[in-house]
Design a protein around this motif. Structure first.
Motif, PDB file in Angstrom:
ATOM      1  N   MET A 217      27.952  35.651  27.012  1.00 19.26           N
ATOM      2  CA  MET A 217      29.056  35.387  27.943  1.00 19.26           C
ATOM      3  C   MET A 217      30.033  36.550  27.944  1.00 19.26           C
ATOM      4  SD  MET A 217      30.077  31.407  27.180  1.00 19.26           S
ATOM      5  CE  MET A 217      31.385  31.338  28.414  1.00 19.26           C
ATOM      6  N   SER A 218      30.503  36.891  29.121  1.00 13.66           N
ATOM      7  CA  SER A 218      31.536  37.927  29.228  1.00 13.66           C
ATOM      8  C   SER A 218      32.842  37.388  28.662  1.00 13.66           C
ATOM      9  CB  SER A 218      31.728  38.318  30.686  1.00 13.66           C
ATOM     10  OG  SER A 218      32.279  37.237  31.425  1.00 13.66           O
ATOM     11  N   SER A 219      33.743  38.284  28.303  1.00 11.50           N
ATOM     12  CA  SER A 219      35.058  37.853  27.802  1.00 11.50           C
ATOM     13  C   SER A 219      35.817  37.088  28.880  1.00 11.50           C
ATOM     14  CB  SER A 219      35.874  39.066  27.343  1.00 11.50           C
ATOM     15  OG  SER A 219      36.044  40.002  28.407  1.00 11.50           O
ATOM     16  N   GLU A 220      35.639  37.501  30.153  1.00  8.53           N
ATOM     17  CA  GLU A 220      36.299  36.794  31.253  1.00  8.53           C
ATOM     18  C   GLU A 220      35.793  35.351  31.354  1.00  8.53           C
ATOM     19  OE1 GLU A 220      35.908  41.152  32.644  1.00  8.53           O
ATOM     20  OE2 GLU A 220      34.747  39.697  31.465  1.00  8.53           O
ATOM     21  N   ALA A 221      34.484  35.183  31.172  1.00 11.65           N
ATOM     22  CA  ALA A 221      33.908  33.840  31.246  1.00 11.65           C
ATOM     23  C   ALA A 221      34.368  32.974  30.073  1.00 11.65           C
ATOM     24  CB  ALA A 221      32.387  33.922  31.275  1.00 11.65           C
ATOM     25  N   LYS A 222      34.440  33.557  28.885  1.00 11.68           N
ATOM     26  CA  LYS A 222      34.922  32.801  27.726  1.00 11.68           C
ATOM     27  C   LYS A 222      36.345  32.318  27.947  1.00 11.68           C
ATOM     28  CE  LYS A 222      32.048  35.212  24.309  1.00 11.68           C
ATOM     29  NZ  LYS A 222      32.061  36.143  23.140  1.00 11.68           N
ATOM     30  N   ASN A 223      37.194  33.181  28.481  1.00 10.48           N
ATOM     31  CA  ASN A 223      38.587  32.797  28.717  1.00 10.48           C
ATOM     32  C   ASN A 223      38.696  31.727  29.799  1.00 10.48           C
ATOM     33  OD1 ASN A 223      39.524  34.615  26.794  1.00 10.48           O
ATOM     34  ND2 ASN A 223      39.773  36.277  28.283  1.00 10.48           N
TER      35      ASN A 223
ATOM     36  N   GLY B  31      25.444  30.766  28.709  1.00  6.13           N
ATOM     37  CA  GLY B  31      26.834  30.354  28.569  1.00  6.13           C
ATOM     38  C   GLY B  31      27.475  29.780  29.809  1.00  6.13           C
ATOM     39  N   MET B  32      26.739  29.760  30.936  1.00  5.39           N
ATOM     40  CA  MET B  32      27.369  29.357  32.191  1.00  5.39           C
ATOM     41  C   MET B  32      27.286  27.853  32.419  1.00  5.39           C
ATOM     42  SD  MET B  32      28.698  32.070  33.495  1.00  5.39           S
ATOM     43  CE  MET B  32      29.097  32.441  31.772  1.00  5.39           C
ATOM     44  N   TRP B  33      28.222  27.373  33.209  1.00  5.74           N
ATOM     45  CA  TRP B  33      28.359  25.957  33.495  1.00  5.74           C
ATOM     46  C   TRP B  33      27.996  25.664  34.952  1.00  5.74           C
ATOM     47  CZ3 TRP B  33      32.009  29.501  32.064  1.00  5.74           C
ATOM     48  CH2 TRP B  33      32.899  29.917  33.054  1.00  5.74           C
ATOM     49  N   HIS B  34      28.278  24.459  35.408  1.00  7.17           N
ATOM     50  CA  HIS B  34      27.885  24.002  36.734  1.00  7.17           C
ATOM     51  C   HIS B  34      28.515  24.848  37.839  1.00  7.17           C
ATOM     52  CE1 HIS B  34      26.360  21.099  39.599  1.00  7.17           C
ATOM     53  NE2 HIS B  34      27.551  20.928  40.115  1.00  7.17           N
TER      54      HIS B  34
ATOM     55  N   PRO C 246      35.229  33.596  41.124  1.00 10.78           N
ATOM     56  CA  PRO C 246      35.140  35.060  41.253  1.00 10.78           C
ATOM     57  C   PRO C 246      35.790  35.824  40.101  1.00 10.78           C
ATOM     58  CG  PRO C 246      36.808  34.165  42.737  1.00 10.78           C
ATOM     59  CD  PRO C 246      36.088  32.989  42.147  1.00 10.78           C
ATOM     60  N   GLN C 247      36.476  35.101  39.217  1.00 12.57           N
ATOM     61  CA  GLN C 247      37.124  35.760  38.087  1.00 12.57           C
ATOM     62  C   GLN C 247      36.131  36.288  37.059  1.00 12.57           C
ATOM     63  OE1 GLN C 247      37.563  32.603  39.214  1.00 12.57           O
ATOM     64  NE2 GLN C 247      39.585  31.788  38.655  1.00 12.57           N
ATOM     65  N   ILE C 248      34.877  35.801  37.109  1.00  7.98           N
ATOM     66  CA  ILE C 248      33.926  36.171  36.056  1.00  7.98           C
ATOM     67  C   ILE C 248      32.806  37.046  36.638  1.00  7.98           C
ATOM     68  CG2 ILE C 248      34.460  34.126  34.693  1.00  7.98           C
ATOM     69  CD1 ILE C 248      31.859  32.852  35.692  1.00  7.98           C
ATOM     70  N   PRO C 249      32.396  38.065  35.911  1.00  6.64           N
ATOM     71  CA  PRO C 249      31.356  38.976  36.423  1.00  6.64           C
ATOM     72  C   PRO C 249      30.008  38.296  36.620  1.00  6.64           C
ATOM     73  CG  PRO C 249      31.872  39.479  34.127  1.00  6.64           C
ATOM     74  CD  PRO C 249      32.908  38.509  34.592  1.00  6.64           C
ATOM     75  N   GLU C 250      29.732  37.237  35.866  1.00  7.84           N
ATOM     76  CA  GLU C 250      28.467  36.528  36.024  1.00  7.84           C
ATOM     77  C   GLU C 250      28.326  35.938  37.427  1.00  7.84           C
ATOM     78  OE1 GLU C 250      29.395  36.175  31.552  1.00  7.84           O
ATOM     79  OE2 GLU C 250      30.512  36.185  33.445  1.00  7.84           O
ATOM     80  N   ALA C 251      29.455  35.509  38.006  1.00  5.70           N
ATOM     81  CA  ALA C 251      29.410  34.929  39.353  1.00  5.70           C
ATOM     82  C   ALA C 251      28.948  35.969  40.366  1.00  5.70           C
ATOM     83  CB  ALA C 251      30.786  34.389  39.744  1.00  5.70           C
TER      84      ALA C 251
END
Length: 307
Positions: free
Chosen positions: A10-16, A278-281, A287-292
């Motif tokens: 998970m990216s730090s943005e996603a964790k936060n 680490g991702m959810w539904h 858009p805050q997270i790079p995974e998106a």
């Protein structure tokens, strides 16, 4: 021995963001005041949607298709004869096309396609089969006026409805889209599978309690194995669209996507399931997270292969 640095966690943005979302209540049904709940969700979604319009340079307008309001999303670089029918999510009870612009504006920009997103009727005021009946009528009109079938895309409840549409296309002898993208679909309305048990406190977007209320509001006493309600029970075959399903290791509906991909693959459908660490539904909604952005770019590349 020196420990290797782990990659693709998970990216730090996603964790936060995960920590922040976990503090909030996941709610899709308020039988006492649905209007207030929907307005609150719309208000919270507006900043990200407005930012997406500006970032991806899309124009939006509401048009009418057989007495149904449809949002038309047109990127600045739109190409002729590239159309996607997109169905928004929200547990069949909340949501609207504007709220999903972080997804649709990104996809429109990356595929250079015009996206049509109907405002379908919501439960509990309009329980099953109101939404799918309305959407099938809209789809038939679109199919009759397009040179080739649009591609299909949806998230959560919208992904379920998109999948249900393919069963209706099959039953009515209509041409199938070449490609279909499903973001965290609820292929089985009653969410049978391990993820609904083991992840019930891990997904900040969905809980067991919220999904049970959704089933009560939307499905009522309908047959849970009706393939138009729970499309995993439909009769798939190799004529169905090439399909990309996305989910995450913390998605409450991960089992839905896992089971669906197996059922489709065994029936001869060209299907791929992408599960993000680490991702959810419907993490693509944020858009805050790079995974998106990464997942939406992969989905765009997949859809581009269908034009």
């Amino acid at each position: 021995m020196k420990k290797k640095q782990a990659i693709r966690l998970m990216s730090s943005e996603a964790k936060n963001l995960y920590k922040e979302l976990s503090k909030l209540e996941s709610k899709y049904v308020d039988f006492n005041n649905m209007e207030s709940l929907r307005l609150s969700i719309d208000k919270d979604s507006r900043p990200n949607s407005e930012n997406a319009l500006a970032k991806f340079q899309c124009n939006i307008q509401d048009i009418d298709i057989i007495d149904t309001k449809v949002m038309k999303i047109t990127p600045k670089s739109a190409l002729k004869d590239r159309t996607i029918l997109y169905l928004f999510g929200g547990g069949f009870t909340t949501g609207c096309p504007f709220n999903d612009l972080p997804i649709t504006a990104h996809i429109a920009n990356s595929t250079r396609a015009t996206i049509l997103c109907p405002y379908y009727p919501l439960a509990p005021e309009h329980p099953f089969p109101a939404a799918i009946t309305n959407l099938f009528s809209v789809a038939k009109s679109i199919w009759e006026n397009e040179p080739r079938p649009p591609l299909l895309l949806g998230e959560s409840a919208g992904a379920t409805l998109a999948l249900s549409l393919t069963h209706l296309f099959q039953d009515n002898g209509m041409a199938m889209p070449k490609c279909m993208g499903l973001l965290s679909p609820a292929a089985d309305i009653f969410n049978e599978g391990d993820s609904s048990r083991f992840y019930k406190n891990q997904d900040p977007s969905l809980t067991l309690e919220s999904t049970e209320l959704v089933v009560q509001a939307y499905a009522g006493t309908a047959d849970p194995t009706d393939p138009i309600l729970s499309p995993i029970y439909g009769k798939f075959n190799s004529s169905y669209p090439k399909t990309l399903i996305t989910s995450g290791t913390r998605d409450f509906l991960l089992s839905s996507g896992t089971r669906l991909s197996r059922v489709m693959r065994e029936a001869g459908v060209d299907v791929e399931l992408r599960v993000w660490e680490g991702m959810w539904h419907v993490f693509e909604y944020y858009p805050q997270i790079p995974e998106a952005a990464a997942s939406l770019e992969e989905m765009s590349s997949f859809l581009n292969s269908g034009f």
